[in-house]
Design a protein around this motif. Structure first.
Motif, short mmCIF file in Angstrom:
data_model
loop_
_atom_site.label_atom_id
_atom_site.label_comp_id
_atom_site.label_asym_id
_atom_site.label_seq_id
_atom_site.Cartn_x
_atom_site.Cartn_y
_atom_site.Cartn_z
N LEU A 167 1.14 -1.38 -0.16
CA LEU A 167 -0.43 0.51 0.49
C LEU A 167 1.32 1.26 -0.09
N THR A 168 0.63 2.37 -1.07
CA THR A 168 1.80 3.17 -0.86
C THR A 168 0.57 4.38 -1.30
N ILE A 169 1.01 5.87 -0.48
CA ILE A 169 0.09 6.46 -0.49
C ILE A 169 1.48 8.46 -0.96
N GLN A 170 1.02 9.20 -1.80
CA GLN A 170 1.70 10.28 -2.07
C GLN A 170 1.75 11.41 -0.62
N PRO A 171 0.62 11.52 -0.31
CA PRO A 171 0.60 12.63 1.12
C PRO A 171 1.32 11.79 2.39
N HIS A 172 1.48 13.14 3.12
CA HIS A 172 2.06 12.65 4.53
C HIS A 172 1.04 12.42 5.52
N PRO A 173 0.49 11.29 5.94
CA PRO A 173 0.05 11.49 7.06
C PRO A 173 0.72 11.59 8.07
N GLU A 174 2.00 11.74 8.50
CA GLU A 174 2.30 11.15 9.74
C GLU A 174 2.30 13.30 10.16
N PHE A 175 2.55 13.94 8.91
CA PHE A 175 2.51 15.35 8.73
C PHE A 175 1.35 16.21 9.37
N GLY A 176 1.15 16.83 10.74
CA GLY A 176 0.55 17.09 11.89
C GLY A 176 1.01 18.97 10.86
N LYS A 177 0.10 19.49 11.54
CA LYS A 177 0.03 21.26 11.72
C LYS A 177 1.86 21.81 11.95
N ALA A 178 1.92 21.74 12.68
CA ALA A 178 3.94 21.24 13.37
C ALA A 178 4.93 20.67 11.82
N ALA A 179 4.36 20.13 11.53
CA ALA A 179 5.21 19.34 10.69
C ALA A 179 5.26 20.45 9.11
N LEU A 180 3.83 20.68 8.78
CA LEU A 180 4.08 22.04 7.72
C LEU A 180 4.66 23.09 7.71
N ASP A 181 3.71 23.45 8.87
CA ASP A 181 4.24 25.29 9.61
C ASP A 181 5.78 24.97 9.45
N GLY A 182 6.02 23.59 10.14
CA GLY A 182 7.72 23.98 9.99
C GLY A 182 8.18 24.37 8.91
N LEU A 183 7.78 23.21 7.43
CA LEU A 183 8.75 23.21 6.21
C LEU A 183 7.94 24.75 5.42
N LEU A 184 7.00 24.94 5.95
CA LEU A 184 6.50 26.13 4.97
C LEU A 184 7.40 27.39 5.20
N ARG A 185 7.40 27.09 6.70
CA ARG A 185 8.85 28.51 7.09
C ARG A 185 10.35 28.29 6.34
N THR A 186 10.87 26.77 6.47
CA THR A 186 12.56 26.24 6.47
C THR A 186 12.26 26.14 4.23
N ARG A 187 11.45 25.82 4.04
CA ARG A 187 11.49 25.27 3.36
C ARG A 187 10.22 26.10 1.93
N GLY A 188 9.83 27.20 2.69
CA GLY A 188 9.11 27.98 1.72
C GLY A 188 9.79 28.15 0.25
N HIS A 189 10.63 28.62 0.13
CA HIS A 189 11.45 29.48 -0.70
C HIS A 189 11.37 28.57 -2.02
N LEU A 190 10.52 27.46 -1.79
CA LEU A 190 11.19 26.43 -3.03
C LEU A 190 9.50 26.48 -3.87
N LEU A 191 9.16 27.12 -3.03
CA LEU A 191 7.27 27.23 -3.80
C LEU A 191 7.10 28.63 -4.38
N THR A 192 5.83 29.02 -5.02
CA THR A 192 5.89 30.04 -5.60
C THR A 192 4.86 31.06 -4.02
#
Length: 226
Positions: A167-192
Motif C-alpha cells: 500500500l503506498t500513498i503520495q501525501p504525508h499522513p504523519e505530517f500534522g500542523k507543526a510539521a507542515l508549518d515548519g516546512l513552510l517556514r524553512t523550505r517555503g522558498h521552494l514554492l511560488t
C-alpha cells in the motif's frame, strides 16, 4: 509485529526538536497497534541483512528524487522487489510511494506543473480524505498490476495497491500542523508566493491523519496467504 522503517531521507534537522524525526512521526502515526519499530537509514547506506529482519516494511519520505543517481537507490529498489516477491507487507509514503512504483516498473518524474503542498482533498473511490501534501515528484506511469486507490485533479496516482501486500500513498499522513508549518517556514522558498500563501492560510484545516494511520496499521496486521 516488528515494522522496519527504511529511512530514505532526514526530516530537516532544525525542525526535529518540534516534530521529531521521520521514524518518530511514523511511530506516532501507527501508535495503538502493538507494533515495535526498527529503523535502517538506507539514505546513509545502512540496510537490513534481509527482508526477514522485520515483519513488515515502511519506506519513508525523502527530499531526494527516486530517479536521482544515488548509490543507495538501486539496492533499495532490489530490496523492494525481493520483499514484494516474498509477499512481505510494505507501505510507502511520498518518496516511498514513488520508489516502490519505480522499482516495480512504473515511472516517476519531477512534475512539470509544480508542487502540491498543504491540506489536500483526495478522492479515495468516492470518499474525500484530507491529508497534507508536500511533493513535486509524481508517479506518472503505474506499474503493471497496481491499482489506483486515490487521486486529485493535480495528482492522478495518489495512492496505489499491489495485490494485498503493498500500500503506498503520495501525501504525508504523519505530517500534522507543526510539521507542515515548519516546512513552510524553512523550505517555503521552494514554492511560488501564491502556493505558499495558500498553504499557510489552510494550516488549520482538519486532516484525516488518525484515521489513515489506523488503516495503515490494519493493513500491516491483515491476515495473508503465504
Amino acid at each position: 509485529m516488528r515494522i522496519g522503517i527504511l529511512q530514505s531521507g532526514h526530516f530537516p534537522e532544525e525542525l526535529v526538536p518540534e516534530t521529531g524525526t521521520y521514524p518518530d512521526m511514523y511511530a506516532t502515526l501507527l501508535d495503538g497497534h502493538g507494533f515495535t519499530f526498527q529503523t535502517w537509514s538506507v539514505v546513509d547506506g545502512v540496510f537490513p541483512d534481509g527482508i526477514d529482519a522485520a515483519d513488515g516494511w515502511l519506506v519513508s519520505g525523502s527530499r531526494h528524487g527516486a530517479y536521482e543517481d544515488h548509490d543507495w537507490i538501486p539496492p533499495l529498489e532490489e530490496f523492494i522487489r525481493t520483499a514484494h516477491a516474498a509477499r512481505k507487507p510494505m507501505v510507502g509514503i511520498c518518496f516511498g510511494h514513488q520508489i516502490i512504483a519505480q522499482a516495480l516498473g512504473g515511472k516517476v518524474i519531477k512534475f512539470p506543473s509544480g508542487w502540491s503542498v498543504g491540506p489536500t482533498q483526495y478522492d479515495f473511490g468516492g470518499e474525500t480524505v484530507a491529508l497534507n501534501a508536500w511533493h513535486q515528484d509524481q508517479v506518472v506511469e503505474v506499474p503493471e498490476g497496481a491499482r489506483v486507490l486515490a487521486s486529485t485533479e493535480f495528482c492522478a496516482n495518489a495512492a496505489l495497491a499491489y495485490g494485498d501486500t503493498i500500500l503506498t500513498i503520495q501525501p504525508h499522513p504523519e505530517f500534522g500542523k507543526a510539521a507542515l508549518d515548519g516546512l513552510l517556514r524553512t523550505r517555503g522558498h521552494l514554492l511560488t508566493d501564491e502556493l505558499l500563501d495558500r498553504a499557510r492560510n489552510a494550516l488549520d484545516t482538519p486532516t484525516a491523519n488518525r484515521e489513515t494511520g489506523r488503516k495503515i496499521g490494519e493493513f500491516f496486521l491483515r491476515a495473508r496467504e503465504v
